[in-house]
Design an enzyme around this catalytic site. Structure first.
Site, PDB file in Angstrom:
ATOM      1  N   GLY A  14      82.138 -15.325  34.604  1.00 18.10           N
ATOM      2  CA  GLY A  14      83.162 -14.859  35.537  1.00 18.10           C
ATOM      3  C   GLY A  14      83.266 -13.356  35.492  1.00 18.10           C
ATOM      4  CB  SER A  15      85.969 -11.104  36.544  1.00 16.97           C
ATOM      5  OG  SER A  15      87.043 -11.640  35.797  1.00 16.97           O
ATOM      6  CB  THR A  16      83.582  -7.373  33.425  1.00 15.89           C
ATOM      7  OG1 THR A  16      82.205  -7.601  33.769  1.00 15.89           O
ATOM      8  CG2 THR A  16      83.633  -6.487  32.187  1.00 15.89           C
ATOM      9  CD  GLU A  17      90.899  -8.271  35.835  1.00 16.83           C
ATOM     10  OE1 GLU A  17      90.174  -8.415  36.852  1.00 16.83           O
ATOM     11  OE2 GLU A  17      92.131  -8.333  35.863  1.00 16.83           O
TER      12      GLU A  17
ATOM     13  N   GLY B 284      86.465 -11.765  30.985  1.00 18.31           N
ATOM     14  CA  GLY B 284      85.626 -11.816  29.783  1.00 18.31           C
ATOM     15  C   GLY B 284      86.291 -11.083  28.620  1.00 18.31           C
TER      16      GLY B 284
ATOM     17  CB  CYS C 119      76.676 -12.548  38.311  1.00 18.08           C
ATOM     18  SG  CYS C 119      75.550 -13.891  38.008  1.00 18.08           S
TER      19      CYS C 119
ATOM     20  CD  GLU D  44      80.438  -8.652  40.148  1.00 20.22           C
ATOM     21  OE1 GLU D  44      81.463  -9.007  39.530  1.00 20.22           O
ATOM     22  OE2 GLU D  44      79.304  -9.108  39.890  1.00 20.22           O
TER      23      GLU D  44
HETATM   24  P1  NAI Z   1      87.606 -14.940  37.201  1.00 22.27           P
HETATM   25  O1  NAI Z   1      86.864 -14.275  36.119  1.00 22.27           O
HETATM   26  O2  NAI Z   1      89.088 -14.793  37.237  1.00 22.27           O
HETATM   27  O3  NAI Z   1      87.294 -16.518  37.202  1.00 22.27           O
HETATM   28  C1  NAI Z   1      86.202 -17.152  36.572  1.00 22.27           C
HETATM   29  C2  NAI Z   1      86.702 -18.339  35.751  1.00 22.27           C
HETATM   30  O4  NAI Z   1      87.562 -17.862  34.735  1.00 22.27           O
HETATM   31  C3  NAI Z   1      87.515 -19.366  36.540  1.00 22.27           C
HETATM   32  O5  NAI Z   1      87.251 -20.653  36.039  1.00 22.27           O
HETATM   33  C4  NAI Z   1      88.933 -18.962  36.218  1.00 22.27           C
HETATM   34  O6  NAI Z   1      89.841 -20.034  36.348  1.00 22.27           O
HETATM   35  C5  NAI Z   1      88.802 -18.543  34.775  1.00 22.27           C
HETATM   36  N1  NAI Z   1      89.858 -17.640  34.309  1.00 22.27           N
HETATM   37  C6  NAI Z   1      90.567 -16.730  35.035  1.00 22.27           C
HETATM   38  N2  NAI Z   1      91.462 -16.108  34.250  1.00 22.27           N
HETATM   39  C7  NAI Z   1      91.322 -16.620  33.012  1.00 22.27           C
HETATM   40  C8  NAI Z   1      91.965 -16.385  31.764  1.00 22.27           C
HETATM   41  N3  NAI Z   1      92.941 -15.489  31.646  1.00 22.27           N
HETATM   42  N4  NAI Z   1      91.542 -17.075  30.682  1.00 22.27           N
HETATM   43  C9  NAI Z   1      90.546 -17.973  30.786  1.00 22.27           C
HETATM   44  N5  NAI Z   1      89.926 -18.252  31.935  1.00 22.27           N
HETATM   45  C10 NAI Z   1      90.296 -17.590  33.038  1.00 22.27           C
HETATM   46  O7  NAI Z   1      86.993 -14.464  38.569  1.00 22.27           O
HETATM   47  P2  NAI Z   1      87.696 -14.518  40.022  1.00 22.27           P
HETATM   48  O8  NAI Z   1      89.082 -14.047  39.922  1.00 22.27           O
HETATM   49  O9  NAI Z   1      87.445 -15.852  40.603  1.00 22.27           O
HETATM   50  O10 NAI Z   1      86.809 -13.465  40.789  1.00 22.27           O
HETATM   51  C11 NAI Z   1      87.073 -12.083  40.630  1.00 22.27           C
HETATM   52  C12 NAI Z   1      85.802 -11.288  40.548  1.00 22.27           C
HETATM   53  O11 NAI Z   1      85.095 -11.679  39.383  1.00 22.27           O
HETATM   54  C13 NAI Z   1      84.819 -11.510  41.670  1.00 22.27           C
HETATM   55  O12 NAI Z   1      85.127 -10.724  42.783  1.00 22.27           O
HETATM   56  C14 NAI Z   1      83.540 -11.092  41.015  1.00 22.27           C
HETATM   57  O13 NAI Z   1      83.431  -9.690  41.034  1.00 22.27           O
HETATM   58  C15 NAI Z   1      83.706 -11.549  39.585  1.00 22.27           C
HETATM   59  N6  NAI Z   1      83.047 -12.847  39.341  1.00 22.27           N
HETATM   60  C16 NAI Z   1      81.840 -12.854  38.728  1.00 22.27           C
HETATM   61  C17 NAI Z   1      81.155 -14.034  38.559  1.00 22.27           C
HETATM   62  C18 NAI Z   1      79.822 -14.087  37.907  1.00 22.27           C
HETATM   63  O14 NAI Z   1      79.018 -14.949  38.237  1.00 22.27           O
HETATM   64  N7  NAI Z   1      79.533 -13.243  36.945  1.00 22.27           N
HETATM   65  C19 NAI Z   1      81.678 -15.308  39.058  1.00 22.27           C
HETATM   66  C20 NAI Z   1      82.997 -15.210  39.632  1.00 22.27           C
HETATM   67  C21 NAI Z   1      83.628 -14.006  39.773  1.00 22.27           C
END
Ligand code: NAI
Ligand code: MG
Length: 496
Positions: free
Chosen positions: A247-250, A252, A303, A400
């Site tokens: 998911g997002s670096t934030e 992560g 990504c 990104e």
């Molecule tokens: P996100 O990082 O918030 O979501 C990814 C996963 O993490 C989802 O299952 C979400 O429910 C979970 N998550 C969110 N907050 C969490 C927390 N505090 N603790 C544990 N798990 C948590 O990403 P989001 O908000 O959907 O997208 C935002 C940006 O992140 C996108 O615009 C993109 O830049 C990036 N992203 C990168 C991805 C990749 O493949 N590396 C995939 C999805 C998003």
């Protein structure tokens, strides 16, 4: 035109979906549900139980019991491998159904899911099935200088790491579940998987197939819910041995904090990217289509999207024009229309995020050669966009975007381009287009990225490790590399 809805899909979305814990389907402890919308229309597609800390806790308890006591822990590697293989078979048998579900929930073209996401997910399980019987330690002749004359038999064992939490994103929902579940199951771990709240459906259908394949109760638990609640509870759970996150670096970084604040669980992180795609003057004409695919595949929600395009000066206009022509020609529409080449972004949130980036690019002085805004006024569509006249400090160049937006810049100094390409906090992917084999491999060596593609882009395989340098993450997925993340090494020393 739309494809005819598969009967199983119709039934699947008609009933509210539940959580899968310990082999049973159940409502969330809170009784809450959430809706997953159809991104092509914004209308409700299905309702899903909203898991939270209490449900995560229940799932972790089931996974722990299955790991310590269940038949899974006593099964031979060969039997385990056969079950993992069967999951791959069942995915293939249900290709059209899963592709439809994925298209409806995520927005991506059904034909793309059918050709790529679903077969790749199946192949991952087939590939990992073979590893179940090939997880080995070593025997090591040790010297021990402070015990002269002593005789030893020393060896290592690779043991399953234990209960694994897996938090996955919405861009390739089934495939990301496969990338994470395949190696965990091959290694003999048990799992609590939290799909993204935007796209929970294929992971829930996969749970049914996993049960059908013969995976014992409690080995795989699927708990949909929001990141801030269910995801955070999994990351902070004291009885989870490892979390794998994409998911997002934030987020992560939040997961690193949660692990640090609780039990120092092991982590692998697959995070964002801002990948350079470099076209040299001697590149084949195929570089144009390659550069377009690198950014527009999956609507830029990759990504590894080739989102920074660098073109050697003498070819700059031709390549930018060519990519822009392709952008203009892409047929935008519902993913369920088989002629659609680009569907909607996954959510209203992503639509506003991506259009926000487009606004900031305009305000900073970038030029949209094509695209530049929302497409239509229904659903979450964005025009495929090519931006030029950018400067290295602009937000659209540094951050990104995760949408169909590429920033293109010319270069003339061959000695500088690697440094320019590496000027990012990320390091996930990179592309090189040239006919000069020496230049290609010299560049591949200089680029600080986990995957470098030469005269191709977005080529993935279950056997090829994938992951990031720098803030693109920790560890590698796929290949035999990934098994290191699901095993602990134990050294055993016996004095003879
Ligand atoms: P996100 O990082 O918030 O979501 C990814 C996963 O993490 C989802 O299952 C979400 O429910 C979970 N998550 C969110 N907050 C969490 C927390 N505090 N603790 C544990 N798990 C948590 O990403 P989001 O908000 O959907 O997208 C935002 C940006 O992140 C996108 O615009 C993109 O830049 C990036 N992203 C990168 C991805 C990749 O493949 N590396 C995939 C999805 C998003
Ligand atoms: Mg988020």
């Amino acid at each position: 035109m739309t494809v005819t809805l598969d009967r199983n899909v119709e039934e699947f979305i008609a009933t509210p979906r539940q959580l899968f814990i310990n082999g049973q389907w159940s409502d969330a402890a809170s009784g809450k549900t959430f809706e997953t919308p159809d991104p092509a229309t914004g209308e409700t597609l299905a309702r899903v139980a909203e898991g939270d800390a209490e449900d995560i806790n229940r799932a972790v308890t089931a996974a722990r019991k299955a790991f310590e006591e269940g038949p899974w822990s006593r099964m031979t590697p060969s039997d385990r491998g056969r079950i993992v293989w069967k999951i791959g078979d069942l995915i293939l048998e249900h290709t059209d159904e899963l592709a439809q579900l994925e298209s409806l929930d995520n927005g991506k073209p059904f034909v793309v899911a059918q050709a790529a996401d679903i077969p790749l997910a199946a192949d991952l399980f087939h590939y990992m099935a073979g590893w179940a019987t090939k997880i080995e330690g070593n025997s090591i002749d040790i010297s021990v200088p402070y015990m002269p004359g002593a005789n030893f038999h020393a060896y290592t064992r690779r043991e399953a790491i234990g209960v694994v939490g897996q938090i996955i994103p919405w861009n390739f929902p089934l495939l990301m579940a496969a990338w994470k579940l395949g190696p965990a199951l091959a290694a003999g771990c048990t799992v609590v998987l939290k799909p993204a709240e935007q796209t929970p459906l294929t992971a829930l259908r996969l749970a049914e197939l996993i049960a059908e394949a013969g995976v014992p109760d409690g080995v795989v638990n699927v708990v949909p819910g929001y990141g801030e609640t269910a995801g955070a509870a999994l990351a902070a759970h004291p009885d989870v041995d490892k979390v794998a996150f994409t998911g997002s670096t934030e987020v992560g970084k939040l997961i690193v904090q949660a692990a640090g604040a609780t039990n120092l669980k092991k982590l692998t992180l697959e995070l964002g990217g801002k990948s350079p795609n470099i076209v040299f003057a001697d590149a084949d004409a195929a570089a144009v289509e390659g550069a377009a695919n690198a950014i527009f595949f999956n609507h830029g929600q990759c990504c590894v999207a080739g989102s920074r395009l660098f073109v050697q000066q003498s070819r700059f206009d031709e390549v930018v024009d060519g990519v822009s022509e392709i952008a203009k020609s892409l047929k935008i529409g519902s993913g369920m229309d088989p002629t659609t080449q680009m569907g909607p972004l996954v959510s209203a949130e992503q639509l506003s995020r991506v259009t926000g980036f487009l606004e900031s690019g305009k305000a900073d002085g970038a030029t949209a050669v094509t695209g530049g805004g929302r497409f239509g006024d229904k659903g979450y569509f964005v025009e495929p966009t090519v931006l030029t006249n950018t400067t290295p400090d602009m937000k659209v160049v540094r951050e990104e975007i995760f949408g169909p937006v590429v920033v293109a810049a010319p270069f003339s100094d061959l000695g500088e381009i690697a440094a320019v390409a590496n000027d990012t906090e990320y390091g996930l992917g990179a592309g090189i287009w040239t006919r000069d084999i020496g230049k290609a491999h010299a560049m591949a060596k200089k680029l600080r990225a986990g995957t470098v593609w030469i005269n191709c882009y977005n080529v993935f395989d279950a056997s090829l490790p994938f992951g990031g340098y720098k803030q693109s993450g920790w560890g590698r997925e796929m290949g035999h590399e990934v098994l290191n993340n699901y095993t602990e090494v134990k050294s055993v020393v016996a004095q003879l």
